[in-house]
Design an enzyme around this catalytic site. Structure first.
Site, PDB file in Angstrom:
ATOM      1  N   LYS A 177     -16.052 -26.558 -11.816  1.00 10.13           N
ATOM      2  CA  LYS A 177     -16.945 -25.577 -12.446  1.00 10.13           C
ATOM      3  C   LYS A 177     -17.305 -24.526 -11.393  1.00 10.13           C
ATOM      4  CE  LYS A 177     -20.960 -25.424 -15.471  1.00 10.13           C
ATOM      5  NZ  LYS A 177     -21.620 -24.255 -14.923  1.00 10.13           N
ATOM      6  N   SER A 196     -22.292 -22.345 -23.864  1.00 16.78           N
ATOM      7  CA  SER A 196     -22.681 -23.021 -22.620  1.00 16.78           C
ATOM      8  C   SER A 196     -22.196 -24.452 -22.705  1.00 16.78           C
ATOM      9  CB  SER A 196     -24.196 -23.053 -22.471  1.00 16.78           C
ATOM     10  OG  SER A 196     -24.708 -21.782 -22.591  1.00 16.78           O
ATOM     11  N   LEU A 197     -22.555 -25.240 -21.716  1.00 21.19           N
ATOM     12  CA  LEU A 197     -22.177 -26.651 -21.734  1.00 21.19           C
ATOM     13  C   LEU A 197     -23.421 -27.501 -21.533  1.00 21.19           C
ATOM     14  CD1 LEU A 197     -18.997 -26.596 -19.470  1.00 21.19           C
ATOM     15  CD2 LEU A 197     -19.062 -26.963 -21.934  1.00 21.19           C
ATOM     16  N   ASP A 239       0.833  -1.206   0.000  1.00 20.40           N
ATOM     17  CA  ASP A 239       0.000   0.000   0.000  1.00 20.40           C
ATOM     18  C   ASP A 239       0.864   1.252   0.000  1.00 20.40           C
ATOM     19  OD1 ASP A 239      -2.377  -1.265  -0.129  1.00 20.40           O
ATOM     20  OD2 ASP A 239      -2.778  -1.211   2.036  1.00 20.40           O
ATOM     21  N   LYS A 283     -13.358 -31.605 -20.550  1.00 18.45           N
ATOM     22  CA  LYS A 283     -13.134 -31.283 -21.961  1.00 18.45           C
ATOM     23  C   LYS A 283     -12.107 -32.246 -22.538  1.00 18.45           C
ATOM     24  CE  LYS A 283     -12.312 -26.588 -20.400  1.00 18.45           C
ATOM     25  NZ  LYS A 283     -11.746 -25.284 -20.623  1.00 18.45           N
ATOM     26  N   ARG A 321     -20.872 -12.199 -20.256  1.00 16.56           N
ATOM     27  CA  ARG A 321     -21.305 -13.168 -21.264  1.00 16.56           C
ATOM     28  C   ARG A 321     -22.508 -12.661 -22.067  1.00 16.56           C
ATOM     29  NH1 ARG A 321     -22.319 -18.692 -21.470  1.00 16.56           N
ATOM     30  NH2 ARG A 321     -21.714 -18.969 -19.323  1.00 16.56           N
TER      31      ARG A 321
HETATM   32  S1  IVH Z   1     -14.768 -24.069 -19.636  1.00 15.89           S
HETATM   33  C1  IVH Z   1     -17.967 -23.743 -23.521  1.00 15.89           C
HETATM   34  N1  IVH Z   1     -14.271 -24.132 -17.112  1.00 15.89           N
HETATM   35  O1  IVH Z   1     -19.651 -22.627 -16.974  1.00 15.89           O
HETATM   36  C2  IVH Z   1     -17.566 -23.157 -22.266  1.00 15.89           C
HETATM   37  N2  IVH Z   1     -16.261 -23.073 -17.793  1.00 15.89           N
HETATM   38  O2  IVH Z   1     -21.871 -23.961 -18.382  1.00 15.89           O
HETATM   39  C3  IVH Z   1     -16.432 -23.905 -21.672  1.00 15.89           C
HETATM   40  N3  IVH Z   1     -17.582 -22.162 -15.947  1.00 15.89           N
HETATM   41  O3  IVH Z   1     -19.627 -20.715 -19.910  1.00 15.89           O
HETATM   42  C4  IVH Z   1     -15.978 -23.201 -20.528  1.00 15.89           C
HETATM   43  N4  IVH Z   1     -16.226 -22.757 -14.345  1.00 15.89           N
HETATM   44  O4  IVH Z   1     -19.027 -19.563 -17.658  1.00 15.89           O
HETATM   45  C5  IVH Z   1     -15.119 -23.730 -18.051  1.00 15.89           C
HETATM   46  N5  IVH Z   1     -13.649 -24.268 -14.904  1.00 15.89           N
HETATM   47  C6  IVH Z   1     -14.513 -23.861 -15.829  1.00 15.89           C
HETATM   48  C7  IVH Z   1     -15.694 -23.170 -15.501  1.00 15.89           C
HETATM   49  C8  IVH Z   1     -16.549 -22.786 -16.517  1.00 15.89           C
HETATM   50  C9  IVH Z   1     -17.352 -22.145 -14.632  1.00 15.89           C
HETATM   51  C10 IVH Z   1     -18.782 -21.603 -16.590  1.00 15.89           C
HETATM   52  C11 IVH Z   1     -18.464 -20.819 -17.814  1.00 15.89           C
HETATM   53  C12 IVH Z   1     -19.152 -21.539 -18.925  1.00 15.89           C
HETATM   54  C13 IVH Z   1     -20.253 -22.220 -18.190  1.00 15.89           C
HETATM   55  C14 IVH Z   1     -20.741 -23.412 -18.957  1.00 15.89           C
END
Ligand code: IVH
Length: 672
Positions: A116, A83-84, A38, A295, A137
């Site tokens: 996640k 999204s997933l 600081d 993934k 997003r």
């Molecule tokens: S990989 C195609 N890794 O979950 C998106 N996503 O339901 C692949 N999210 O859009 C993203 N933690 O906003 C990824 N460790 C993580 C994540 C994560 C949260 C969110 C992200 C994504 C959404 C998909």
């Protein structure tokens, strides 16, 4: 200091402050104290004030929150934020993998899995290493420009760090995607402050994070404990980032955070082990999560597989059992606590939350019921606080049935306890029984527990009970099982022999018949005969504790009032603690079915759902015929009744044990 010297000093200060930030947030280590950092920031700000022409947008001083915006601008994403698709179990993960390998035949696929995070997704755009924009997003194609708010986050570098081997990321456009989260501990601390100020509490960390980023005043964003954690890095030339594993290393190298829990796997079984591990361990994470992201590690394959709808083919979200669910409030019953306070308890239509069935939750006190305006008939969102104790999060008033009346503590006390008098203690939220104190209630409870029709401990009469309570040796009924002769003999009333008799007499009741024990608990409206009926119907204390209102009412002779009273008793947290203590002290009520029933010595497990009757009804029927109903399959199980939608693992176990399988029709035939 002249301008030349100031410029050199400013460069050095910025470098050191950036190093401090990087070490602190990314490497989780501290190269100096916060106070020292600081102080450096302060010096930097002073020099920049003296030479404003030396200020650059990526200077650490430029995190300070500026003026509120009039509105956010909409910005297009360079590539869609996807999204997933969700998967919930092994079978679904395997089905996903099958679809993938059909399109890209490959038997040495690598996977990359990460926690996640439950936050707000954001994309950070860096041009030649400088943060130029941060976008929410939004709908995936277009988001809001929240740069001014995001710049206030210490976890977001304003300038990417040069790192050996990753220099190319500081040239041209680099986009980093991730989640803005609030740690659970920070969230709790904020709510404690809010409660102290009598302000309404924030609902959950995610909503608070999203609300803080999506409001116009950067000062507010700066004041909230927001953190950014990255999960993706994008370049114009995708071959810059060959694997997801590389992406995470790159993210960390250029100065951002990525979860250290993330890992590469060479088999899907290992990924599933990882998922099972985090399902249990997730509560120790600093932030909330509802699953994993799985993934393919190879990003070229990822590209090749493309997108269906809104989700990539090459990734899935593995979701854990929900910790929130909606249900309806069937009743609000009042239980009288140990100290004579009346505690409102909501009785729900049973619903599975985070893997177990929830049928009631404490509503704490009348103020809490009024604040949340919970009414019988309401649809509510419930969640498991700390993942154990169910709580009502909120009422969905949109779904309230016409005519649902506000809860009135006074009216309910009159209805449920017409013969008792209650008073509201000045300055307290609780309603308390008039003319009684905690110790007095405890004495009555102990006398009842020890009485002839209950546990029949003849050495524990009124006078001895009084002496034990007054001496503070027992604070609840279960405590009598911890008494030692030394403790008792120290009391005036006792000599060595009488003390030994008392303690021995108590210890001799550690395996009581279930009906006596249930009666001894002193549940309102549960007399000796009802306790026998309940034992006969449920066979164990656990089964009774888990019975819902309807099942209770289906027992011969048990009506609404008794069922409510039993439900309220088992829902009371003090009583749950009491039962836990009995168990800990080795008190094990037992129940012998009357032998000779048609299904005597036969043990049943039901898997999957039945069509003609509920599981509880089937269990009851089995018990009434002298059979035993088991909750899980063991070597001693006689029959596995197989309903609809049964997982392969259950059947495999039955095969292993050689358990006979019955269809629902065969069961019906057997129980007639
Ligand atoms: S990989 C195609 N890794 O979950 C998106 N996503 O339901 C692949 N999210 O859009 C993203 N933690 O906003 C990824 N460790 C993580 C994540 C994560 C949260 C969110 C992200 C994504 C959404 C998909």
């Amino acid at each position: 200091m002249n301008k030349q010297d100031a410029s050199e000093r400013i460069d050095k200060l910025r470098g050191l402050i950036n190093d401090y930030r990087y070490h602190y947030h990314v490497l989780d280590e501290s190269i100096m104290s916060e106070a020292a950092a600081d102080s450096l920031k302060h010096e930097l700000a002073q020099l920049e004030e003296q030479y404003p022409e030396l200020i650059t947008p990526d200077s650490p001083s430029q995190r300070v929150a500026g003026q509120p915006l009039g509105k956010f601008t909409q910005v297009e994403h360079s590539s869609r934020m996807l999204s997933l698709n969700d998967v919930f179990n092994r079978e679904e993960v395997e089905a996903w993998l099958k679809r993938v390998t059909k399109l890209v035949p490959n038997d040495s696929l690598e996977f990359f899995a990460d926690i996640k995070m439950d936050g707000l997704a954001c994309a950070l755009v860096y041009q030649d290493g400088q943060l130029t924009r941060a976008i929410t997003r939004g709908n995936g194609f277009v988001g809001e420009d929240v740069t001014t708010n995001i710049r206030t986050l210490e976890t977001v570098p304003l300038q990417l760090r040069p790192a050996k081997g990753f220099e190319h990321l500081l040239v041209g456009r680099t986009e980093i995607r991730g989640e803005v989260v609030i740690y659970k501990k920070d969230f709790d601390a904020l709510n404690i402050e809010r409660a102290a100020e009598d302000k309404p509490l924030y609902a959950n960390p995610r909503n608070l994070a999203a609300g803080s980023i999506r409001q116009l005043d950067p000062k507010l964003a700066a004041a909230r404990p927001l953190r950014f954690r990255a999960y993706d890095i994008l370049r114009d030339d995708p071959s810059d980032i060959p694997t997801n594993d590389y992406a995470y290393r790159a993210i960390r190298a250029v100065g951002l955070n990525a979860n250290t829990e993330a890992k590469t796997f060479t088999s899907i079984d290992k990924v599933l082990d990882f998922a099972a591990y985090w399902d249990k361990a997730r509560h120790n994470l600093a932030f909330n999560t509802d699953g994993l992201v799985i993934k393919l590690n190879d990003r070229r394959l990822y590209q090749e597989l493309g997108v269906v709808g809104k989700a990539p083919r090459a990734a899935v979200a593995f979701k854990y059992a929900a910790e929130e669910a909606t249900t309806t409030v069937k009743d609000i019953v009042l239980s009288i606590g140990r100290t004579g306070t009346a505690n409102p308890v909501a009785v729900f239509e049973p619903v599975v939350v985070a893997g177990s069935t929830v049928q009631h939750a404490t509503l704490h006190n009348a103020d809490e019921v009024a604040r949340k305006d919970i009414r019988v008939g309401d649809t509510v969102i419930i969640y498991k606080a700390g993942d154990i104790i169910p709580q009502v999060l909120k009422v969905l008033t949109e779904l309230r049935p016409k005519g649902a009346k506000p809860f009135s503590m006074e009216a309910e006390l009159k209805r449920q306890y017409p013969e008792l008098e209650f008073e509201r203690v000045e300055g307290e939220a609780a309603y308390r029984m008039k003319h009684v104190s905690g110790p007095l209630l405890l004495k009555r409870a102990l006398e009842h527990f020890a009485s002839k029709a209950a546990m029949d401990i003849d050495t524990l009469g009124e006078k001895n009970v009084s002496a034990l309570v007054d001496a503070g040796l027992v604070n609840d009924v279960a405590d009598i099982y911890t008494l030692t002769e030394e403790q008792v003999v120290a009391l005036e009333r006792f000599a060595a022999i009488s003390a030994a008799k008392l303690v021995g007499g108590i210890q001799a009741t550690k395996k009581p018949p279930l009906p006596r024990f249930i009666y001894g608990l002193g549940i309102r409206h549960v007399g000796a005969q009802t306790a026998i009926d309940l034992s006969e119907a449920f066979g164990s204390l656990e089964a009774l504790a888990n019975a819902d209102l309807e099942t209770l009412q289906s027992v011969e002779g048990i009506g609404n009032v008794v069922a409510e009273s039993i439900t309220a008793w088992f829902a009371d947290e003090d009583n749950q603690e009491l039962l836990r203590k009995f168990k800990e002290y080795g008190v094990q009520p037992h129940y012998k079915k009357h032998v000779g029933g048609r299904l005597h010595d036969q043990r049943f497990v039901i898997t999957g759902s039945l069509e003609q009757l509920s599981r509880d009804q089937a269990a009851e029927k089995i018990r009434s015929l002298g059979g035993t109903f088991q909750s899980s399959l063991g070597k001693d199980t006689t029959y596995l009744v197989v309903g609809a939608n049964v997982g392969a693992s259950k059947l495999a176990k039955a095969q292993k044990y050689g358990t006979k399988q019955l269809s629902e029709a065969e069961l019906m035939e057997l129980i007639g």
